[in-house]
Design a protein around this motif. Structure first.
Motif, short mmCIF file in Angstrom:
data_model
loop_
_atom_site.label_atom_id
_atom_site.label_comp_id
_atom_site.label_asym_id
_atom_site.label_seq_id
_atom_site.Cartn_x
_atom_site.Cartn_y
_atom_site.Cartn_z
N LEU A 106 -41.79 35.58 -40.06
CA LEU A 106 -43.00 36.42 -40.00
C LEU A 106 -43.30 36.54 -38.70
N ALA A 107 -42.84 35.94 -37.66
CA ALA A 107 -43.26 35.94 -36.07
C ALA A 107 -42.04 36.79 -35.14
N ARG A 108 -41.00 37.26 -36.22
CA ARG A 108 -40.11 38.07 -35.11
C ARG A 108 -40.75 38.98 -34.79
N PRO A 109 -39.91 39.60 -33.45
CA PRO A 109 -40.28 40.90 -32.86
C PRO A 109 -40.29 42.10 -33.79
N PRO A 110 -40.69 43.20 -33.52
CA PRO A 110 -40.40 44.44 -34.14
C PRO A 110 -39.16 44.84 -34.12
N SER A 111 -38.56 45.67 -35.31
CA SER A 111 -36.93 45.83 -35.37
C SER A 111 -37.04 47.15 -36.20
N LEU A 112 -35.84 47.94 -35.87
CA LEU A 112 -35.69 49.05 -37.01
C LEU A 112 -34.87 48.64 -37.82
N ARG A 113 -34.06 47.44 -37.90
CA ARG A 113 -33.08 46.92 -38.91
C ARG A 113 -33.55 45.56 -39.18
N THR A 114 -34.57 45.42 -39.93
CA THR A 114 -35.29 44.00 -40.26
C THR A 114 -34.22 42.90 -40.99
N GLN A 115 -34.46 41.73 -40.76
CA GLN A 115 -33.66 40.81 -41.52
C GLN A 115 -34.52 40.27 -42.65
N GLY A 116 -33.84 40.01 -43.63
CA GLY A 116 -34.36 39.51 -45.00
C GLY A 116 -34.02 37.98 -45.17
N LEU A 117 -34.56 37.37 -46.15
CA LEU A 117 -34.21 35.91 -46.51
C LEU A 117 -34.23 35.73 -48.03
N MET A 118 -33.21 35.05 -48.48
CA MET A 118 -33.18 34.52 -49.76
C MET A 118 -33.33 33.30 -49.93
N LEU A 119 -34.34 32.83 -51.09
CA LEU A 119 -34.61 31.60 -51.22
C LEU A 119 -33.86 31.38 -52.73
N VAL A 120 -32.75 30.66 -52.81
CA VAL A 120 -32.11 30.53 -53.97
C VAL A 120 -31.67 29.30 -54.44
N GLY A 121 -31.76 28.86 -55.58
CA GLY A 121 -31.46 27.65 -56.14
C GLY A 121 -31.73 27.68 -57.58
N PRO A 122 -31.58 26.51 -58.40
CA PRO A 122 -31.82 26.51 -59.72
C PRO A 122 -33.08 26.59 -60.12
N TYR A 123 -33.50 26.88 -61.52
CA TYR A 123 -34.96 27.03 -62.11
C TYR A 123 -35.40 25.75 -61.85
N ALA A 124 -36.70 25.57 -61.87
CA ALA A 124 -37.68 24.50 -61.85
C ALA A 124 -37.41 23.64 -60.54
N ASN A 125 -36.96 24.22 -59.45
CA ASN A 125 -36.73 23.44 -58.27
C ASN A 125 -37.66 23.63 -56.97
N GLY A 126 -38.95 24.24 -57.26
CA GLY A 126 -39.74 24.39 -56.27
C GLY A 126 -39.93 25.67 -55.33
N LYS A 127 -38.93 26.56 -55.57
CA LYS A 127 -38.76 27.71 -54.86
C LYS A 127 -40.15 28.55 -54.59
N THR A 128 -40.68 28.87 -55.77
CA THR A 128 -41.92 29.41 -55.55
C THR A 128 -43.06 28.61 -55.09
N MET A 129 -43.07 27.47 -55.21
CA MET A 129 -44.29 26.71 -54.62
C MET A 129 -44.10 26.89 -53.20
N ILE A 130 -42.86 26.65 -52.61
CA ILE A 130 -42.67 26.75 -51.22
C ILE A 130 -43.25 27.94 -50.63
N ALA A 131 -42.87 29.20 -51.40
CA ALA A 131 -43.28 30.44 -50.80
C ALA A 131 -44.89 30.70 -51.05
#
Length: 292
Positions: free
Chosen positions: A46-71
């Motif tokens: 979120l704090a990155r500088p402006p960019s024409l080619r932004t980087q994304g992120l994958m939060l990946v793991g099994p179900y029922a393991n708290g990924k949504t709660m983290i976000a």
């Protein structure tokens, strides 16, 4: 007698059982190390500088393991601290094609969705909203829902993710199962745009035992259960299969049973009386046979 509880939890021991059970059932944030590292990665993005080619992120793991709660916790903290909303969480709809995908985003932005099949109209509406709101991050929960269509549908979704980075300086965050990792890494072009933050199953180690201690400290039982003791900790771990959602569910059920029975502590025997089935064993059980 209540030294095992955090100070703000102890007054609940004086409440009636119904109030205590309601408190036990309430959702709560568990700031374990993986969650804290996840927040750090999201904050950096979120704090990155402006960019024409932004980087994304994958939060990946099994179900029922708290990924949504983290976000979700990160999003809530952002709204509390910032005077300007810079990120939105999107519940990715089930269904193939850009119509469903655009509809998910429009719903999150609280805009009318209109005709599902009028994709061009949705695209225009979405472009207007993104230009107006200027988000820096869009978090797509259960993004694997968007991966079930035809190849051309998937290509269109990925093209959209690339375009919002180039045109609107938005970093996409994709949350879900391992299928996301597989699809993103199908091509080098997409793989180069997304970093991975893994949320794996828990291991039976010191961090897991600390998690049990943290749970015991916030759940109001008059007597200490010593959840991190080997016999109890191992039993909970085996039943949960290393999934934090299952760990919390098992402990919650055991604490509620202890309140109702008056035992005021969790034991291995009381865990056994729950007759809790691990997720992997629920498909072919005697109970299921009775339903046929």
């Amino acid at each position: 007698m209540s030294d095992h509880l955090l100070e703000h939890v102890r007054p609940y021991l004086d409440r009636d059982p119904a109030e205590r059970i309601a408190y036990v059932r309430a959702p709560r944030w568990i700031g374990h190390q993986v969650a804290q590292r996840g927040h750090e990665r999201l904050a950096d993005l979120l704090a990155r500088p402006p960019s024409l080619r932004t980087q994304g992120l994958m939060l990946v793991g099994p179900y029922a393991n708290g990924k949504t709660m983290i976000a979700e916790r990160f999003a809530v903290e952002h709204l509390r601290r910032s005077s300007e909303q810079r990120l939105w969480m999107i519940q990715t709809r089930e269904g193939a094609g850009l119509g469903h995908f655009y509809g998910s985003i429009l719903q999150a932005l609280r805009a009318p969705g209109g005709d599902l099949h009028d994709v061009n109209r949705k695209a225009e509406q979405l472009d207007h909203l993104l230009a107006t709101l200027k988000p820096r991050m869009l978090i797509f929960d259960e993004f694997h829902n968007a991966l079930r269509g035809r190849t051309r549908d998937l290509e269109a979704v990925f093209a959209f993710l690339r375009r919002i980075g180039r045109q609107y300086d938005i970093s996409p965050v994709l949350i879900g199962e391992v299928a996301i990792y597989d699809f993103i890494n199908t091509t080098s072009e997409m793989a180069s745009r997304f970093d991975l933050f893994a949320v794996p199953r828990w291991q039976y180690n010191e961090e897991y035992l600390m998690l049990l201690d943290s749970l015991e400290a916030v759940l109001p039982l008059a007597r200490a259960s010593d959840l991190s003791d080997e016999r109890l900790a191992r039993r909970i771990f085996n039943l949960s299969e290393g999934l934090i959602g299952e760990i919390v569910a098992i402990v919650t059920k055991a604490v509620i049973a202890a309140i109702r029975s008056g035992a005021e502590r969790v034991t291995k025997a009381s865990l056994d009386r729950l007759h809790y089935l691990p997720i992997s064993q629920r498909r072919n059980t005697p109970m299921r046979e009775e339903l046929l």
